[in-house]
Design a protein around this motif. Structure first.
Motif, PDB file in Angstrom:
ATOM      1  N   CYS A  99     -16.301  49.367 -33.552  1.00 12.69           N
ATOM      2  CA  CYS A  99     -17.011  50.456 -32.879  1.00 12.69           C
ATOM      3  C   CYS A  99     -18.376  50.685 -33.509  1.00 12.69           C
ATOM      4  O   CYS A  99     -19.381  50.774 -32.808  1.00 12.69           O
ATOM      5  N   ALA A 100     -18.404  50.779 -34.834  1.00 15.28           N
ATOM      6  CA  ALA A 100     -19.674  51.018 -35.529  1.00 15.28           C
ATOM      7  C   ALA A 100     -20.664  49.886 -35.257  1.00 15.28           C
ATOM      8  O   ALA A 100     -21.854  50.133 -35.009  1.00 15.28           O
ATOM      9  N   LEU A 101     -20.179  48.657 -35.287  1.00 16.63           N
ATOM     10  CA  LEU A 101     -21.055  47.517 -35.019  1.00 16.63           C
ATOM     11  C   LEU A 101     -21.593  47.541 -33.588  1.00 16.63           C
ATOM     12  O   LEU A 101     -22.779  47.281 -33.359  1.00 16.63           O
ATOM     13  N   LEU A 102     -20.741  47.837 -32.638  1.00 15.75           N
ATOM     14  CA  LEU A 102     -21.192  47.891 -31.242  1.00 15.75           C
ATOM     15  C   LEU A 102     -22.220  49.002 -31.028  1.00 15.75           C
ATOM     16  O   LEU A 102     -23.196  48.813 -30.298  1.00 15.75           O
ATOM     17  N   ILE A 103     -22.019  50.138 -31.651  1.00 14.95           N
ATOM     18  CA  ILE A 103     -22.989  51.224 -31.510  1.00 14.95           C
ATOM     19  C   ILE A 103     -24.323  50.836 -32.154  1.00 14.95           C
ATOM     20  O   ILE A 103     -25.396  51.147 -31.619  1.00 14.95           O
ATOM     21  N   CYS A 104     -24.271  50.118 -33.273  1.00 18.98           N
ATOM     22  CA  CYS A 104     -25.510  49.617 -33.886  1.00 18.98           C
ATOM     23  C   CYS A 104     -26.224  48.651 -32.953  1.00 18.98           C
ATOM     24  O   CYS A 104     -27.455  48.682 -32.827  1.00 18.98           O
ATOM     25  N   VAL A 105     -25.466  47.796 -32.285  1.00 15.51           N
ATOM     26  CA  VAL A 105     -26.067  46.862 -31.323  1.00 15.51           C
ATOM     27  C   VAL A 105     -26.662  47.631 -30.147  1.00 15.51           C
ATOM     28  O   VAL A 105     -27.740  47.284 -29.653  1.00 15.51           O
ATOM     29  N   VAL A 106     -25.998  48.699 -29.699  1.00 14.22           N
ATOM     30  CA  VAL A 106     -26.539  49.537 -28.624  1.00 14.22           C
ATOM     31  C   VAL A 106     -27.905  50.075 -29.028  1.00 14.22           C
ATOM     32  O   VAL A 106     -28.875  50.016 -28.258  1.00 14.22           O
ATOM     33  N   ILE A 107     -28.010  50.584 -30.235  1.00 13.95           N
ATOM     34  CA  ILE A 107     -29.281  51.141 -30.712  1.00 13.95           C
ATOM     35  C   ILE A 107     -30.345  50.049 -30.775  1.00 13.95           C
ATOM     36  O   ILE A 107     -31.496  50.257 -30.356  1.00 13.95           O
ATOM     37  N   ALA A 108     -29.969  48.887 -31.280  1.00 16.22           N
ATOM     38  CA  ALA A 108     -30.927  47.776 -31.360  1.00 16.22           C
ATOM     39  C   ALA A 108     -31.383  47.343 -29.972  1.00 16.22           C
ATOM     40  O   ALA A 108     -32.577  47.100 -29.750  1.00 16.22           O
TER      41      ALA A 108
ATOM     42  N   SER B 245     -30.069  48.530 -19.305  1.00 16.28           N
ATOM     43  CA  SER B 245     -29.115  49.626 -19.151  1.00 16.28           C
ATOM     44  C   SER B 245     -27.692  49.131 -18.891  1.00 16.28           C
ATOM     45  O   SER B 245     -26.730  49.725 -19.391  1.00 16.28           O
ATOM     46  N   SER B 246     -27.528  48.045 -18.155  1.00 13.04           N
ATOM     47  CA  SER B 246     -26.181  47.518 -17.904  1.00 13.04           C
ATOM     48  C   SER B 246     -25.557  47.014 -19.197  1.00 13.04           C
ATOM     49  O   SER B 246     -24.379  47.270 -19.470  1.00 13.04           O
ATOM     50  N   LEU B 247     -26.327  46.293 -19.998  1.00 12.52           N
ATOM     51  CA  LEU B 247     -25.833  45.789 -21.279  1.00 12.52           C
ATOM     52  C   LEU B 247     -25.498  46.947 -22.210  1.00 12.52           C
ATOM     53  O   LEU B 247     -24.456  46.942 -22.883  1.00 12.52           O
ATOM     54  N   VAL B 248     -26.373  47.945 -22.248  1.00 10.18           N
ATOM     55  CA  VAL B 248     -26.134  49.116 -23.094  1.00 10.18           C
ATOM     56  C   VAL B 248     -24.850  49.823 -22.671  1.00 10.18           C
ATOM     57  O   VAL B 248     -24.039  50.209 -23.517  1.00 10.18           O
ATOM     58  N   ALA B 249     -24.642  49.959 -21.362  1.00 12.41           N
ATOM     59  CA  ALA B 249     -23.437  50.625 -20.869  1.00 12.41           C
ATOM     60  C   ALA B 249     -22.179  49.862 -21.280  1.00 12.41           C
ATOM     61  O   ALA B 249     -21.208  50.463 -21.754  1.00 12.41           O
ATOM     62  N   VAL B 250     -22.193  48.545 -21.129  1.00 11.52           N
ATOM     63  CA  VAL B 250     -21.027  47.734 -21.496  1.00 11.52           C
ATOM     64  C   VAL B 250     -20.757  47.825 -22.995  1.00 11.52           C
ATOM     65  O   VAL B 250     -19.609  47.996 -23.422  1.00 11.52           O
TER      66      VAL B 250
ATOM     67  N   PHE C  89     -21.651  50.223 -25.061  1.00  9.10           N
ATOM     68  CA  PHE C  89     -21.222  51.577 -25.406  1.00  9.10           C
ATOM     69  C   PHE C  89     -19.762  51.804 -25.015  1.00  9.10           C
ATOM     70  O   PHE C  89     -18.987  52.378 -25.792  1.00  9.10           O
ATOM     71  N   ILE C  90     -19.385  51.368 -23.835  1.00  6.24           N
ATOM     72  CA  ILE C  90     -17.994  51.497 -23.402  1.00  6.24           C
ATOM     73  C   ILE C  90     -17.079  50.710 -24.331  1.00  6.24           C
ATOM     74  O   ILE C  90     -15.998  51.181 -24.711  1.00  6.24           O
ATOM     75  N   GLY C  91     -17.513  49.519 -24.732  1.00 10.47           N
ATOM     76  CA  GLY C  91     -16.739  48.736 -25.690  1.00 10.47           C
ATOM     77  C   GLY C  91     -16.594  49.459 -27.018  1.00 10.47           C
ATOM     78  O   GLY C  91     -15.519  49.459 -27.631  1.00 10.47           O
ATOM     79  N   GLY C  92     -17.661  50.080 -27.481  1.00 16.92           N
ATOM     80  CA  GLY C  92     -17.618  50.837 -28.728  1.00 16.92           C
ATOM     81  C   GLY C  92     -16.672  52.018 -28.650  1.00 16.92           C
ATOM     82  O   GLY C  92     -15.885  52.271 -29.569  1.00 16.92           O
TER      83      GLY C  92
ATOM     84  N   SER D 198     -13.118  50.811 -28.628  1.00 18.46           N
ATOM     85  CA  SER D 198     -12.723  50.429 -29.984  1.00 18.46           C
ATOM     86  C   SER D 198     -12.410  51.655 -30.829  1.00 18.46           C
ATOM     87  O   SER D 198     -11.444  51.657 -31.608  1.00 18.46           O
ATOM     88  N   LEU D 199     -13.211  52.689 -30.690  1.00 20.46           N
ATOM     89  CA  LEU D 199     -12.954  53.929 -31.430  1.00 20.46           C
ATOM     90  C   LEU D 199     -11.625  54.544 -31.010  1.00 20.46           C
ATOM     91  O   LEU D 199     -10.827  54.967 -31.854  1.00 20.46           O
ATOM     92  N   ILE D 200     -11.368  54.570 -29.718  1.00 21.25           N
ATOM     93  CA  ILE D 200     -10.104  55.112 -29.222  1.00 21.25           C
ATOM     94  C   ILE D 200      -8.931  54.309 -29.775  1.00 21.25           C
ATOM     95  O   ILE D 200      -7.939  54.878 -30.251  1.00 21.25           O
ATOM     96  N   ALA D 201      -9.037  52.983 -29.747  1.00 20.33           N
ATOM     97  CA  ALA D 201      -7.962  52.130 -30.271  1.00 20.33           C
ATOM     98  C   ALA D 201      -7.756  52.385 -31.764  1.00 20.33           C
ATOM     99  O   ALA D 201      -6.616  52.460 -32.244  1.00 20.33           O
ATOM    100  N   GLY D 202      -8.848  52.528 -32.509  1.00 23.91           N
ATOM    101  CA  GLY D 202      -8.747  52.810 -33.940  1.00 23.91           C
ATOM    102  C   GLY D 202      -8.077  54.141 -34.220  1.00 23.91           C
ATOM    103  O   GLY D 202      -7.233  54.254 -35.116  1.00 23.91           O
ATOM    104  N   LEU D 203      -8.430  55.149 -33.445  1.00 20.74           N
ATOM    105  CA  LEU D 203      -7.819  56.467 -33.635  1.00 20.74           C
ATOM    106  C   LEU D 203      -6.343  56.461 -33.245  1.00 20.74           C
ATOM    107  O   LEU D 203      -5.525  57.123 -33.897  1.00 20.74           O
ATOM    108  N   VAL D 204      -5.983  55.706 -32.211  1.00 23.31           N
ATOM    109  CA  VAL D 204      -4.570  55.591 -31.828  1.00 23.31           C
ATOM    110  C   VAL D 204      -3.781  54.921 -32.959  1.00 23.31           C
ATOM    111  O   VAL D 204      -2.681  55.368 -33.311  1.00 23.31           O
TER     112      VAL D 204
END
Length: 118
Positions: free
Chosen positions: A54-63, A76-81, A83-86, A89-95
């Motif tokens: 999740c952290a890595l994907l969010i860093c890639v979103v910012i980049a 915007s399409s790449l950013v959306a994908v 971000f949704i992936g991030g 991943s966060l939801i899976a980690g919290l579960v």
């Protein structure tokens, strides 16, 4: 969050080492606890993997957002994908984290209460 997960993993490893250091006979008697520690360890590892992803994907979103602004391109399409992936991943980690807590505390409910002091 990663610090909390790493701390929990450290406690699991410490308990596992303490059981192994107690000798072969004690390890045989505590086989069910070792199995529980192994299960908890797998859950914490999964939670760490998902939260790190999740952290890595969010860093890639910012980049990608930064590069898009600098190049004047619309990603915007790449950013959306990403971000949704991030977030997935966060939801899976919290579960996984919640499941590990559930496994850890289920052992407390199975134990009989300690005898009263004499």
């Amino acid at each position: 969050l990663l610090g909390v997960l790493a701390n929990r993993l450290g406690r699991i490893v410490d308990r596992s080492r303490a059981l192994r250091a107690a000798g072969a006979e004690a390890v045989a008697r505590a086989a069910d606890e070792m199995a529980l520690l192994q299960r908890r360890s797998r859950l914490v590892h999964a939670a760490i993997r998902y939260c790190t992803l999740c952290a890595l994907l969010i860093c890639v979103v910012i980049a990608v957002l930064f590069v898009g602004v600098e190049l004047g391109s619309d990603f915007s399409s790449l950013v959306a994908v990403l971000f949704i992936g991030g977030m997935a991943s966060l939801i899976a980690g919290l579960v996984c984290f919640l499941r590990e807590i559930s496994v850890a505390t289920s052992r407390l409910e199975d134990r009989p209460p300690p005898p009263p002091p004499a």
